[in-house]
Design a protein around this motif. Structure first.
Motif, PDB file in Angstrom:
ATOM      1  N   LEU A 135      41.903  38.533  37.340  1.00 45.30           N
ATOM      2  CA  LEU A 135      40.665  38.128  36.679  1.00 45.30           C
ATOM      3  C   LEU A 135      39.815  37.200  37.547  1.00 45.30           C
ATOM      4  O   LEU A 135      38.617  37.041  37.304  1.00 45.30           O
ATOM      5  N   TYR A 136      40.441  36.585  38.546  1.00 43.87           N
ATOM      6  CA  TYR A 136      39.741  35.627  39.390  1.00 43.87           C
ATOM      7  C   TYR A 136      39.415  36.191  40.766  1.00 43.87           C
ATOM      8  O   TYR A 136      39.061  35.455  41.671  1.00 43.87           O
ATOM      9  N   SER A 137      39.500  37.483  40.927  1.00 41.98           N
ATOM     10  CA  SER A 137      39.244  38.094  42.224  1.00 41.98           C
ATOM     11  C   SER A 137      37.744  38.164  42.505  1.00 41.98           C
ATOM     12  O   SER A 137      36.902  37.893  41.643  1.00 41.98           O
ATOM     13  N   ALA A 138      37.411  38.550  43.743  1.00 38.09           N
ATOM     14  CA  ALA A 138      35.999  38.666  44.135  1.00 38.09           C
ATOM     15  C   ALA A 138      35.275  39.739  43.334  1.00 38.09           C
ATOM     16  O   ALA A 138      34.038  39.711  43.218  1.00 38.09           O
ATOM     17  N   ALA A 139      36.035  40.677  42.759  1.00 36.84           N
ATOM     18  CA  ALA A 139      35.424  41.733  41.944  1.00 36.84           C
ATOM     19  C   ALA A 139      34.995  41.218  40.575  1.00 36.84           C
ATOM     20  O   ALA A 139      34.339  41.941  39.817  1.00 36.84           O
ATOM     21  N   GLY A 140      35.363  39.980  40.255  1.00 38.29           N
ATOM     22  CA  GLY A 140      35.020  39.434  38.953  1.00 38.29           C
ATOM     23  C   GLY A 140      35.955  39.941  37.872  1.00 38.29           C
ATOM     24  O   GLY A 140      37.012  40.513  38.144  1.00 38.29           O
ATOM     25  N   HIS A 141      35.543  39.758  36.619  1.00 41.36           N
ATOM     26  CA  HIS A 141      36.412  40.082  35.490  1.00 41.36           C
ATOM     27  C   HIS A 141      35.902  41.254  34.656  1.00 41.36           C
ATOM     28  O   HIS A 141      36.623  41.747  33.783  1.00 41.36           O
TER      29      HIS A 141
END
Length: 566
Positions: A321-327
């Motif tokens: 959920l906290y990745s660069a791809a967002g949530h």
């Protein structure tokens, strides 16, 4: 100094009230720890007043010297006539910390550490827990004490200090093996595994595994190893392979462990095997696909086994959920999981899907939807008897309450959650998350600092998942910066920056920029504080977090530069 600050002059104790001037006491403590009881004037000022200009620092030093002399009862107690500040330069000064260190080093050289270890009266200056000048000597003396206990083979006392010390566990395993006590070896190995934690990607080393397998073989003629014992051996080997980079062998070993756990109905071990496979898949960039397959398989199984598997992936789901791809991608993903769970009539599966949907709504500032979904997830988890998911759902619900301005309701929710977080098998992940939100809920000022201090005390000696601690580190860094404790803020921020490097971009990188802004603001560097808050706002905006974006924009707008709001 060991166990707390106390001074005697000519055999008479200095009353505590004489040390009401904190800086005077700190000056005496620093000089007592210094080589030859003396320090350079500039060094003292840098340690005690790092943010003041030289003139102001020198003035404060003169005041501290005055009050220290008064407390010690003599104008000769501190000599400040040269560039060196000295403590009782013409007298004899005995410091218990120095006596212990000297005796400890002699005892270690002579391999006779038992008696000296008992002279350790407690950690150095526990009341100065956050003083940077006390950290290195405190850690050095703690390490010496452990070395003494280890040299004397006092393994149980070592474990009382550090329950995850593998050398101590191995020492007890070796003793039990030599005594022919197979059961004791097995018990100690299981205790070691639980402290190191497969779900954190950490397990016993090859030597410890070798002792364990010797114990299993020792009774093989009369008593075959149980399925649990064999599974635990496989899990330990899988972790060694994971951490040594042998990923292909790790996957094969973990899948063998998982199959054996399923056949034998071992929920905890099945969950640990799934955690290892999940960590490996995450390293390869394929966690969502692996979890979709494991989710579909687990929800069709016994509910208790399914609960352990889903719990094992909770931390990795949060990580995603906290990745660069967002949530935002998680919405469609969670809907597909919910459909699978509904088809299988799995309470645990539906609960996890609702949790993910609730988190996505929370991060997108759809607070009404978030609270509804998170409450539904909590109810499902409670009905299914799954503590970890229940705790995480209620933590997110508390965050939604805070975002809605309901601080007292959020604090009440968090206080009810904390005991549950402490007793679940995912305690290393959940307790530190709970304290992170408690710090945020404490607001600003001394009450927030006290909450960080309570949290620090509670976390001492606990296993803590590093990624899960990031929220706590950021919250603590902002709290210390906002209350003028800049040295502590820097320390927490440094740890947060190191962990945030696990995410190339994403919300945690944005949170670190916000903490940097708070620290620059505390230092009076308003231009950079303004820039850092805007950088944080832009990064939160990139990953679709409007509440965090707007908070950082508001902080940037509130920074005053040259007397004018920007």
């Amino acid at each position: 100094m060991l166990g707390g600050f106390a001074v005697r002059v000519d055999g008479r104790p200095v009353p505590d009230h004489q040390w009401r001037h904190t800086r005077a006491a700190e000056l005496v403590k620093m000089l007592a720890l210094a080589d030859r009881r003396r320090m350079n004037r500039e060094q003292v000022i840098d340690q005690l007043w790092p943010d003041l200009d030289p003139a102001a620092g020198a003035a404060n030093l003169r005041k501290a010297i005055h009050f220290a002399r008064r407390a010690l009862g003599s104008p000769d107690a501190i000599d400040s006539r040269s560039e060196m500040i000295a403590l009782f330069p013409n007298g004899t000064v005995m410091v218990d910390a120095e006596v212990f260190e000297t005796g400890a080093r002699r005892a270690l050289a002579a391999r006779a550490g038992y008696g000296v270890a008992d002279s350790y009266a407690g950690d150095l200056l526990p009341e100065d827990r956050y003083a940077s000048w006390a950290e290195e000597p405190r850690d050095r003396l703690r390490t010496l004490r452990l070395e003494l206990l280890k040299s004397a083979g006092l393994w149980h006392r070592v474990l009382a200090i550090d329950p995850a010390d593998e050398q101590a566990h191995r020492g007890l395993m070796q003793s039990a093996l030599e005594a022919g006590d197979r059961a004791a070896v097995v018990r100690q190995f299981e205790l070691l595994r639980r402290h190191l934690r497969a779900d954190l990607g950490v397990g016993p080393d090859r030597t410890s595994i070798g002792l364990y397998e010797k114990a299993l073989a020792m009774g093989a003629a009369t008593t075959a190893p149980t399925a649990r014992e064999l599974t635990q051996s496989l899990l330990a080997r899988a972790l060694v392979q994971l951490n040594s980079g042998d990923h292909g062998e790790c996957e094969r070993t973990a899948r063998r462990a998982r199959s054996l756990a399923i056949e034998s109905g071992l929920g905890r071990e099945m969950g640990e095997a799934s955690a290892v496979l999940g960590i490996l898949a995450n390293m390869r960039g394929g966690w969502p696909e692996l979890f979709r397959a494991e989710f579909a398989d687990s929800v069709r199984r016994d509910p208790e086994l399914a609960g352990h598997v889903l719990d094992a992936h909770l931390c990795l789901a949060e990580f995603s959920l906290y990745s660069a791809a967002g949530h935002e991608w998680i919405g469609d993903y969670a809907e597909s999981l919910r459909s699978t769970a509904q088809t299988a009539d799995s309470i645990q599966g539906r609960a996890m899907a609702e949790l993910l949907l609730g988190e996505s709504a929370l991060f997108s500032a759809r607070l009404g939807e978030a609270r509804s979904r998170l409450a539904a997830a909590a109810a499902l988890y409670e009905h299914g008897g799954t503590i970890a998911g229940l705790v995480l759902s209620r933590l997110r619900l508390a965050e939604a309450m805070l975002a809605s301005g309901e601080r007292s309701a959020a604090v009440g929710e968090l206080k009810g959650v904390l005991p549950l977080a402490e007793k679940g098998w995912l305690e290393p992940h959940l307790v530190v998350r709970t304290y992170a939100i408690l710090v945020e809920a404490a607001g600003a000022g001394p009450s927030a600092v006290r909450q960080v201090e309570r949290a620090d005390r509670a976390l001492v000696g606990r296993n803590v998942c590093p990624p899960c601690s990031l929220g706590y580190l950021v919250a603590a860094a902002k709290t210390f910066a906002d209350t003028g404790h800049r040295d502590q803020a820097r320390r927490r921020l440094t740890d947060a920056e190191r962990l945030a490097g696990m995410w190339p971009g994403g919300a945690w990188q944005a949170a670190v920029w916000e903490a940097r802004g708070a620290l620059r603001r505390a230092a009076g560097d308003l231009e950079r504080a303004h820039s850092f808050y805007l950088e944080a706002a832009d990064r939160f905006d990139e990953v679709g977090r409007p509440l965090d974006r707007d908070r950082c924009r508001s902080q940037a707008a509130s920074v005053t530069i040259a007397g004018r709001p920007r």
